[in-house]
Design an enzyme around this catalytic site. Structure first.
Site, PDB file in Angstrom:
ATOM      1  N   ARG A  72       0.801  -1.226   0.000  1.00 53.65           N
ATOM      2  CA  ARG A  72       0.000   0.000   0.000  1.00 53.65           C
ATOM      3  C   ARG A  72       0.837   1.280   0.000  1.00 53.65           C
ATOM      4  O   ARG A  72       0.304   2.369  -0.182  1.00 53.65           O
ATOM      5  CB  ARG A  72      -0.952  -0.008   1.209  1.00 53.65           C
ATOM      6  N   TYR A  98      38.412  29.613  -7.846  1.00 52.69           N
ATOM      7  CA  TYR A  98      38.468  28.447  -8.727  1.00 52.69           C
ATOM      8  C   TYR A  98      38.954  28.896 -10.087  1.00 52.69           C
ATOM      9  O   TYR A  98      38.375  29.801 -10.705  1.00 52.69           O
ATOM     10  CB  TYR A  98      37.046  27.857  -8.818  1.00 52.69           C
ATOM     11  N   GLU A 115      -8.068 -13.224  13.761  1.00 45.25           N
ATOM     12  CA  GLU A 115      -7.786 -12.216  12.739  1.00 45.25           C
ATOM     13  C   GLU A 115      -9.100 -11.718  12.145  1.00 45.25           C
ATOM     14  O   GLU A 115     -10.079 -12.457  12.069  1.00 45.25           O
ATOM     15  CB  GLU A 115      -6.897 -12.827  11.647  1.00 45.25           C
ATOM     16  N   LYS A 128       9.211  -0.725   2.372  1.00 45.45           N
ATOM     17  CA  LYS A 128       8.489   0.198   3.260  1.00 45.45           C
ATOM     18  C   LYS A 128       9.351   0.689   4.421  1.00 45.45           C
ATOM     19  O   LYS A 128       9.348   1.870   4.765  1.00 45.45           O
ATOM     20  CB  LYS A 128       7.248  -0.520   3.797  1.00 45.45           C
TER      21      LYS A 128
HETATM   22  C1  UD1 Z   1      -0.796  -8.572  12.238  1.00 44.50           C
HETATM   23  C2  UD1 Z   1      -1.427  -9.509  13.272  1.00 44.50           C
HETATM   24  C3  UD1 Z   1      -2.687  -8.854  13.821  1.00 44.50           C
HETATM   25  C4  UD1 Z   1      -2.376  -7.498  14.420  1.00 44.50           C
HETATM   26  C5  UD1 Z   1      -1.656  -6.627  13.394  1.00 44.50           C
HETATM   27  C6  UD1 Z   1      -1.169  -5.383  14.048  1.00 44.50           C
HETATM   28  C7  UD1 Z   1      -0.917 -11.785  12.559  1.00 44.50           C
HETATM   29  C8  UD1 Z   1      -1.430 -12.984  11.875  1.00 44.50           C
HETATM   30  N1  UD1 Z   1      -1.752 -10.732  12.633  1.00 44.50           N
HETATM   31  O1  UD1 Z   1      -1.707  -8.460  11.184  1.00 44.50           O
HETATM   32  O2  UD1 Z   1      -3.276  -9.673  14.817  1.00 44.50           O
HETATM   33  O3  UD1 Z   1      -3.563  -6.869  14.849  1.00 44.50           O
HETATM   34  O4  UD1 Z   1      -0.513  -7.317  12.853  1.00 44.50           O
HETATM   35  O5  UD1 Z   1      -0.639  -4.536  13.084  1.00 44.50           O
HETATM   36  O6  UD1 Z   1       0.196 -11.759  13.039  1.00 44.50           O
HETATM   37  N2  UD1 Z   1       5.702  -9.803   8.217  1.00 44.50           N
HETATM   38  C9  UD1 Z   1       6.800 -10.559   7.877  1.00 44.50           C
HETATM   39  N3  UD1 Z   1       6.631 -11.705   7.173  1.00 44.50           N
HETATM   40  C10 UD1 Z   1       5.407 -12.153   6.792  1.00 44.50           C
HETATM   41  C11 UD1 Z   1       4.292 -11.368   7.138  1.00 44.50           C
HETATM   42  C12 UD1 Z   1       4.457 -10.217   7.862  1.00 44.50           C
HETATM   43  O7  UD1 Z   1       7.936 -10.199   8.207  1.00 44.50           O
HETATM   44  O8  UD1 Z   1       5.347 -13.200   6.152  1.00 44.50           O
HETATM   45  C13 UD1 Z   1       5.907  -8.575   8.996  1.00 44.50           C
HETATM   46  C14 UD1 Z   1       5.462  -7.328   8.258  1.00 44.50           C
HETATM   47  O9  UD1 Z   1       6.559  -6.755   7.554  1.00 44.50           O
HETATM   48  C15 UD1 Z   1       5.010  -6.406   9.397  1.00 44.50           C
HETATM   49  C16 UD1 Z   1       4.514  -7.388  10.440  1.00 44.50           C
HETATM   50  O10 UD1 Z   1       5.093  -8.624  10.137  1.00 44.50           O
HETATM   51  O11 UD1 Z   1       6.065  -5.681   9.942  1.00 44.50           O
HETATM   52  C17 UD1 Z   1       3.009  -7.494  10.436  1.00 44.50           C
HETATM   53  O12 UD1 Z   1       2.573  -7.937   9.171  1.00 44.50           O
HETATM   54  P1  UD1 Z   1       1.206  -7.485   8.543  1.00 44.50           P
HETATM   55  O13 UD1 Z   1       1.022  -8.157   7.256  1.00 44.50           O
HETATM   56  O14 UD1 Z   1       1.108  -6.014   8.602  1.00 44.50           O
HETATM   57  O15 UD1 Z   1       0.198  -8.135   9.604  1.00 44.50           O
HETATM   58  P2  UD1 Z   1      -1.330  -7.902   9.699  1.00 44.50           P
HETATM   59  O16 UD1 Z   1      -2.005  -8.804   8.742  1.00 44.50           O
HETATM   60  O17 UD1 Z   1      -1.631  -6.471   9.632  1.00 44.50           O
HETATM   61 CA    CA Z   2      -0.113  -4.260   9.331  1.00 45.38          CA
END
Ligand code: UD1
Ligand code: CA
Length: 457
Positions: free
Chosen positions: A15, A386, A152, A22
């Site tokens: 996004r 210069y 979730e 990011k």
């Molecule tokens: C996650 C949480 C959710 C919480 C929210 C808060 C889970 C399943 N859900 O959701 O409960 O309310 O964060 O913001 O954990 N990332 C990785 N590898 C991956 C996926 C994600 O490193 O495979 C990292 C992302 O870069 C980010 C963080 O984990 O920094 C959270 O990932 P994001 O996809 O934003 O999680 P949400 O689905 O928003």
């Molecule tokens: Ca997030």
């Protein structure tokens, strides 16, 4: 090792609509990842492991100086999957802290509170109440108020969606326990991902308590997913810095129009900063300093009682006490000004020192120069430093007076108390206490007529 901190930063950040990862986007001039790293760095006896995915090359090129173990998560199959990538590096006895690379404002006090509660019998989870919990995992509690699991958004029932206590994602648990739970995770859910959040229910099954902590301020746990959120948190961050400065006795004419992208290592009392001032890098500012509107100052030291007027650009400079700069002045790198120096409008100084009480008040360029004390440099004077190939030095000794519109062709030296007549081109060293000038004799042509326009008929 007492502590192992995992920074989850492999998400794509779709996004943001950016070519760059990011977490390289900046808040207050510092990348998002570095904000999180700097926090982790303050925890003692801590190993920091950063999980990255997208834009790994750009990331390592910019941030390879961070003291962290970089681990690539090649495919992003969820937050649980991310942590699985480093399971082999997790020590049984350590406490594992999970942070998100895109949550930049989390405070040390909150993390310390979280860490206090971790034991073999207890997992620690940071949650927050949100009026609009859309998109977040919801905290499911039983009738006694104990946390049972996290659901979730995409897996939640309508009733669960109405819960306003949400998961921030930030948690801490014992290494051995965490590894156990990771082995049991599956991706049988609406998104087909390995959710780290599923370890909560697994912990409860194991008889481990879920201890929840709330941040002092909601902004601490806000994540950045798009540019609007980035801009919003930038203002939150800047306002916090502004408040800290005001608490130290600094007047900000409008804290909403103040930006510090770096660090003020020292600031005196009664400094007054007008609107739209941008401070960058590392700065030292004395007492009673006034900074006018629309001025940019980077990596500089400013003495007591200095006045910097509107629209100045100052970079890598040292400004002595009581000096007066601007409006519209430019101090370029390696400028050093002594006490009570006056630099006026449309003056550019580069790689030069100007000693006490000297004045360069209008429309001048002084480069690669050593200017003594109590020198007066007239309007329009420039150093020709210069020659098209090399830079040369100009030396102007104490008490010299340089008439307006003089060109000083370097290398050249103007000796003590010398006077240079206006409009001179000085190509050789000039003697002490003497008037030197190079100027054509003025003539008046008798009987000369102005041309008149020809009749075009
Ligand atoms: C996650 C949480 C959710 C919480 C929210 C808060 C889970 C399943 N859900 O959701 O409960 O309310 O964060 O913001 O954990 N990332 C990785 N590898 C991956 C996926 C994600 O490193 O495979 C990292 C992302 O870069 C980010 C963080 O984990 O920094 C959270 O990932 P994001 O996809 O934003 O999680 P949400 O689905 O928003
Ligand atoms: Ca997030």
């Amino acid at each position: 090792m007492r502590l192992q901190t995992l920074i989850l930063a492999a998400g794509q950040g779709t996004r943001m609509k950016s070519m760059r990862p990011k977490i390289l986007h900046k808040l207050g001039g510092v990348s998002l990842l570095e904000h999180v790293y700097n926090l982790a760095k303050q925890l003692s006896d801590n190993q920091i492991i950063t999980l990255y995915g997208h834009g790994g090359e750009a990331l390592l090129a910019e941030l390879d100086y961070l003291e962290t173990n970089w681990v690539e998560q090649k495919e992003q199959l969820g937050t649980g999957h991310a942590v699985m990538q480093v399971a082999d590096s997790i020590n049984d006895q350590s406490t594992v802290l999970v942070l998100y690379g895109d949550v930049p404002l989390l405070k040390l006090a909150t993390v310390n509170k979280l860490l206090q509660q971790v034991s073999d019998r207890s997992l620690s989870l940071l949650t927050v109440e949100l009026e609009d919990p859309t998109g977040y995992g919801r905290i499911i509690r039983d009738s006694h108020g104990s946390v049972m699991r996290i659901v979730e958004e995409k897996d939640a029932s309508p009733a669960e969606k109405r819960i306003t206590e949400v998961n921030t994602g930030i948690l801490a648990a014992k290494g051995n326990k965490l590894k156990d739970w990771l082995r049991k995770l599956d991706n049988d859910n609406a998104q087909g991902e390995f959710y780290l959040t599923d370890i909560i229910a697994l912990a409860v099954n194991d008889g481990v308590d879920i201890d929840t902590t709330k941040p002092a301020d909601r902004d601490e746990v806000l994540g950045i997913n798009d540019r609007q959120q980035l801009a919003h948190l930038e203002r939150v961050y800047q306002l916090n810095q502004a408040k800290q400065l005001m608490a130290k006795g600094v007047t900000l004419l409008d804290p909403g129009r103040f930006d510090l992208r770096g660090e003020i290592t020292e600031i005196g009392q009664d400094v007054e900063i007008d609107i739209n001032v941008i401070l960058e890098g590392r700065l030292r500012i004395g007492k009673n300093v006034r900074i006018g509107p629309h001025t940019i100052i980077r990596n500089s030291a400013i003495g007591d009682e200095v006045e910097i007027m509107a629209h100045c650009v100052i970079e890598d400079a040292i400004i002595g006490p009581g000096s007066r700069i601007g409006p519209f002045a430019r101090l370029r790198p390696e400028t050093t000004l002594g006490d009570g120096v006056h630099i006026g409008n449309f003056v550019e100084i580069k790689k030069s020192s100007v000693a006490s009480r000297s004045k360069i008040n209008h429309l001048s360029y002084i480069g690669d120069s050593i200017v003594g004390a109590e020198v007066n440099i007239g309007a329009g004077t420039i150093t020709c430093n210069y020659d098209g190939a090399n830079k040369h030095q100009t030396i102007i000794e104490d008490g010299a007076f340089i008439g307006s519109d003089t060109q000083l062709v370097a290398p050249v030296k103007v000796a003590r108390n010398a006077t240079i007549g206006a409009g001179s081109t000085i190509t050789r060293d000039t003697p002490e206490s003497t008037l030197t000038l190079s100027r054509c004799k003025q003539v008046s042509v008798e009987g000369w007529q102005r041309p008149v326009k020809k009749n075009r008929s």
